[in-house]
Design a protein around this motif. Structure first.
Motif, short mmCIF file in Angstrom:
data_model
loop_
_atom_site.label_atom_id
_atom_site.label_comp_id
_atom_site.label_asym_id
_atom_site.label_seq_id
_atom_site.Cartn_x
_atom_site.Cartn_y
_atom_site.Cartn_z
N ARG A 181 0.51 -1.41 -0.22
CA ARG A 181 -0.36 -0.08 0.21
C ARG A 181 0.70 1.38 0.20
N ASP A 182 1.89 1.46 0.55
CA ASP A 182 2.65 1.79 0.88
C ASP A 182 3.38 2.57 -1.05
N ALA A 183 3.46 1.43 -1.22
CA ALA A 183 4.05 1.28 -2.65
C ALA A 183 3.01 1.95 -4.00
N LEU A 184 1.84 1.91 -3.63
CA LEU A 184 1.19 2.36 -4.45
C LEU A 184 0.20 3.29 -4.39
N THR A 185 0.92 4.46 -3.05
CA THR A 185 0.12 5.26 -2.35
C THR A 185 1.24 6.36 -3.21
N LEU A 186 2.73 5.85 -2.80
CA LEU A 186 3.52 6.99 -3.84
C LEU A 186 2.96 6.82 -5.16
N PHE A 187 2.96 5.91 -5.70
CA PHE A 187 2.38 6.00 -7.23
C PHE A 187 1.07 6.97 -6.99
N ASP A 188 0.95 7.05 -6.60
CA ASP A 188 -0.60 7.97 -6.79
C ASP A 188 -0.45 9.36 -6.30
N GLU A 189 0.76 9.38 -5.46
CA GLU A 189 0.90 10.92 -4.68
C GLU A 189 2.09 11.66 -5.76
N ASN A 190 2.67 11.22 -6.13
CA ASN A 190 4.16 11.48 -7.03
C ASN A 190 4.82 10.95 -7.79
N ALA A 191 4.46 10.55 -9.16
CA ALA A 191 4.00 9.44 -9.96
C ALA A 191 4.26 10.69 -11.20
N ARG B 160 9.62 24.76 -7.14
CA ARG B 160 11.33 24.99 -6.44
C ARG B 160 12.00 23.73 -6.79
N LYS B 161 13.68 24.25 -6.76
CA LYS B 161 14.05 23.54 -8.11
C LYS B 161 14.29 21.60 -7.03
N ALA B 162 14.43 21.61 -5.83
CA ALA B 162 14.72 20.39 -4.98
C ALA B 162 13.10 19.56 -5.94
N ILE B 163 11.35 19.56 -6.19
CA ILE B 163 11.20 18.73 -6.31
C ILE B 163 11.14 17.63 -6.95
N THR B 164 11.13 16.71 -6.88
CA THR B 164 11.75 15.52 -7.57
C THR B 164 10.78 14.15 -7.52
N ALA B 165 10.00 14.11 -8.71
CA ALA B 165 9.04 12.95 -9.54
C ALA B 165 9.75 11.85 -9.32
N HIS B 166 9.08 10.41 -8.72
CA HIS B 166 8.88 8.80 -9.52
C HIS B 166 8.36 9.15 -9.91
N ALA B 167 9.95 9.13 -11.24
CA ALA B 167 9.69 8.36 -12.61
C ALA B 167 9.10 7.22 -13.40
N TRP B 168 8.14 7.10 -13.74
CA TRP B 168 8.39 5.76 -14.48
C TRP B 168 8.61 5.51 -16.12
N ASN C 173 1.40 -4.02 -12.09
CA ASN C 173 0.94 -4.44 -10.58
C ASN C 173 1.50 -4.73 -9.39
N VAL C 174 1.27 -5.30 -8.48
CA VAL C 174 1.91 -5.38 -7.49
C VAL C 174 3.16 -5.71 -7.22
N LEU C 175 3.74 -6.49 -7.97
CA LEU C 175 4.42 -6.54 -7.90
C LEU C 175 5.97 -5.32 -8.20
N ARG C 176 4.93 -5.33 -9.95
CA ARG C 176 6.39 -4.42 -10.27
C ARG C 176 6.33 -2.93 -9.19
N LEU C 177 4.81 -2.61 -8.38
CA LEU C 177 4.91 -1.24 -7.68
C LEU C 177 5.76 -1.53 -6.36
N ALA C 178 6.37 -2.66 -5.81
CA ALA C 178 6.68 -2.99 -4.16
C ALA C 178 8.21 -3.26 -5.08
N SER C 179 8.49 -3.34 -6.37
CA SER C 179 10.00 -3.45 -6.45
C SER C 179 10.30 -2.41 -6.63
N ARG C 180 10.00 -1.40 -6.57
CA ARG C 180 10.01 0.30 -7.55
C ARG C 180 11.16 0.52 -7.89
N ALA C 181 10.41 0.26 -9.11
CA ALA C 181 11.40 -0.36 -10.59
C ALA C 181 10.75 1.52 -11.20
N HIS C 182 10.75 2.63 -10.59
CA HIS C 182 11.16 3.96 -11.14
C HIS C 182 12.71 4.76 -10.53
#
Length: 264
Positions: A131-141, A190-198, A218-227
């Protein structure tokens, strides 16, 4: 235009390139807010104007006041079971609603994954890794289509190659900011704003982007933090200061190697 009821809504620069996919609906929503509508009401007005409004398994998508979310009922479960998105009158939920309008298939997919995980996990004191991985994608991808030379530089965190040496290759790139918290932060860039790029396939047509992500994310790909970390104001053409190569010499923002990084 009157001052919108949502703090910060008047500060949104809809001409900024990162807001481009959300600009038409965003301008109408902010106009409705200025006339006294709540965020949920303004977003529902956008839904009613759509020829083919989004649907979830439980029915047509609708935005409702946060007060309609029962106490102790998980937010994602409520959405999955009612097709209603609890919405507060703030910038965070305004951008979440605009993301639902722009990316309904992908948002529905993420919600289904969250609801399924909640059903298994039985919500306790924390979200857990999935759920952390899902939330990070939803919030910052951010979603990127890059030519091979830029993709390699991004994977290697070779910022000089990515943004300076091969700068002209960005004319072949496409980038969309998906995360609603990321969009909220960019109201005050601001300069430091950083996204999780997929990375998504460069040859994928725009109308196939959401179906492809719903199939492959899927869940496995999200949890692998392939960003990959992407300081978004480094994207050529997105920020006047990055015209100078010296912009990318800031090692606190453009970090090299495999050191941990955080959203900013």
């Amino acid at each position: 235009m009157q001052q919108p009821l949502v703090d910060g809504a008047a500060d949104i620069d809809w001409s900024a390139p990162w807001f481009a996919p959300y600009r038409p609906a965003g301008l109408r929503v902010v106009t409705a807010l200025a006339a006294g509508a709540s965020v949920a009401q303004a977003l529902n007005a956008e839904l009613s104007a759509l020829h083919d409004p989004p649907r979830l398994a439980a029915g047509p998508l609708r935005f409702v006041a946060q007060a309609e979310l029962p106490a102790r009922r998980p937010y994602e479960t409520f959405i999955a079971e009612t097709a209603c998105v609890p919405t507060r009158d703030n910038l965070h939920d305004l951008f979440n609603g605009l993301a639902w309008l722009r990316w309904p298939l992908l948002k529905r997919h993420l919600n289904q994954l969250q609801a399924a995980e909640i059903a298994v996990q039985r919500v306790g004191t924390g979200r857990g890794a999935v759920r952390d991985a899902l939330t990070l994608f939803d919030e910052n991808a951010a979603l990127l289509q890059l030519p091979p030379i830029l993709e390699q530089a991004l994977r290697e965190r070779d910022w000089h190659a990515l943004f300076v040496t091969h700068r002209a290759s960005w004319a072949e790139a496409r980038i969309w900011l998906f995360g609603h918290a990321l969009l909220e932060k960019l109201v005050k860039p601001r300069k430091a704003i950083t996204a999780h790029a997929w990375l998504v396939p460069a040859d994928l047509a725009a109308d196939q982007l959401q179906p492809w992500l719903a199939e492959h994310l899927n869940v496995l790909r999200l949890a692998s933090r392939a960003h990959h970390p992407l300081p978004v104001l480094g994207v050529p053409g997105w920020w006047s200061a990055n015209r100078s190569p010296a912009f990318y010499a800031d090692a606190e923002v453009f970090r090299t190697g495999t050191k941990p990084w955080q959203r900013r």
